[in-house]
Design an enzyme around this catalytic site. Structure first.
Site, PDB file in Angstrom:
ATOM      1  N   TYR A 135      14.336 -41.547  87.061  1.00  0.00           N
ATOM      2  CA  TYR A 135      15.610 -40.828  87.050  1.00  0.00           C
ATOM      3  C   TYR A 135      16.051 -40.501  88.470  1.00  0.00           C
ATOM      4  O   TYR A 135      17.248 -40.623  88.795  1.00  0.00           O
ATOM      5  CB  TYR A 135      15.476 -39.560  86.212  1.00  0.00           C
ATOM      6  CG  TYR A 135      16.778 -38.830  85.965  1.00  0.00           C
ATOM      7  CD1 TYR A 135      17.860 -39.478  85.398  1.00  0.00           C
ATOM      8  CD2 TYR A 135      16.912 -37.478  86.276  1.00  0.00           C
ATOM      9  CE1 TYR A 135      19.051 -38.809  85.151  1.00  0.00           C
ATOM     10  CE2 TYR A 135      18.097 -36.796  86.028  1.00  0.00           C
ATOM     11  CZ  TYR A 135      19.163 -37.471  85.477  1.00  0.00           C
ATOM     12  OH  TYR A 135      20.341 -36.804  85.241  1.00  0.00           O
ATOM     13  N   SER A 164      23.278 -35.752  89.917  1.00  0.00           N
ATOM     14  CA  SER A 164      22.255 -34.770  89.552  1.00  0.00           C
ATOM     15  C   SER A 164      21.541 -34.328  90.809  1.00  0.00           C
ATOM     16  O   SER A 164      21.487 -35.063  91.804  1.00  0.00           O
ATOM     17  CB  SER A 164      21.245 -35.391  88.583  1.00  0.00           C
ATOM     18  OG  SER A 164      20.118 -34.554  88.406  1.00  0.00           O
TER      19      SER A 164
END
Length: 252
Positions: free
Chosen positions: A144, A131
């Site tokens: 995250y 990501s």
């Protein structure tokens, strides 16, 4: 089976399902792996693949996935993972951080370790779906950010460890991708919060955009290694810089 074998984790929806379909169109027999067996069974039936029930946090499930995949795996797409929560560190849910680390890092590591002998046997390719959260921190993203940065380190270390062997190690880092479930899961089923992420963004990426890029990476000539692709919608210049037709307070 005479066709090339691909294994896609997290194939029950979103990027994983789109990738399985795209790889099947490229001629791969796809092992569709996810916790929700009903979904991957339907997907496997649709594309002529193989369904495998697999929670990547389970040693037994991953061993079963390796058995289902067989002795030769031409392509492993480590897609399973995800985000939980968007709170600042001051009031973050550490259990949510544990979940993200267990899936994005430990689960990915477990699958990679289990299938690596089969990938080596096929002189294949491993693609890590990370990501842009691995690129830079943002408010509320600490857990995250850390998990995806950790997954990126798996890809980097593995590439170094396999230097000189006929195995490619690639990474794709998507930015804003509008799928049915990613943000909904992140916000615990709160549809309004999930919708706000994409509010005012005319054309976020869709799962098929990322799947197309993964298929391109996997089908380059065997001597070509695509170390990393960062893929974003045109409207997103950075994690914190997104063009919207109107403001969306609290969205990221």
């Amino acid at each position: 089976m005479n066709s090339r074998i691909a294994v896609v984790t997290g194939a029950s929806g979103g990027i994983g399902a789109a990738t399985a379909r795209r790889l099947a169109a490229e001629g791969f027999t796809v092992v569709c792996a996810a916790r929700r067996l009903d979904r991957v069974t339907a997907l496997a039936h649709e594309i002529g693949g193989i369904a495998a029930a697999c929670d990547i946090t389970s040693d037994a499930d991953v061993a079963g996935l390796a058995e289902a995949a067989g002795e030769r795996v031409d392509l492993l797409v480590n897609n399973a993972g995800g985000a939980v929560g968007l709170e600042p560190i001051a009031n973050a849910d550490i259990d949510a951080w544990t979940t993200m680390y267990a899936t994005n890092v430990l689960g990915t590591g477990r699958v990679t370790q289990a299938l690596l002998p089969a990938v080596k046997a096929a002189e294949g390719t491993i693609v890590f779906v990370t990501s842009t959260a691995a690129d830079a921190a943002y408010e509320g993203g600490a857990g995250y950010n850390a998990a995806k940065a950790g997954e990126r380190m798996l890809a980097g270390a593995l590439r170094l460890e396999l230097c000189g062997e006929p195995v490619r190690v690639c990474e794709i880092a998507p930015g804003m991708v509008h799928t049915e479930e990613f943000s909904l899961v992140r916000f615990g089923g709160d549809q309004a919060k999930a919708d706000a992420v994409y509010d005012g963004v005319a054309e976020p990426l869709i799962a098929e955009d990322v799947a197309d890029a993964i298929a391109w990476m996997a089908t380059r000539p065997s001597h070509v290694n695509i170390d990393r692709i960062v893929i974003r919608p045109r409207a997103q210049a950075a994690n914190h810089k997104v063009h919207r037709s109107h403001p969306a307070p609290g969205a990221r």
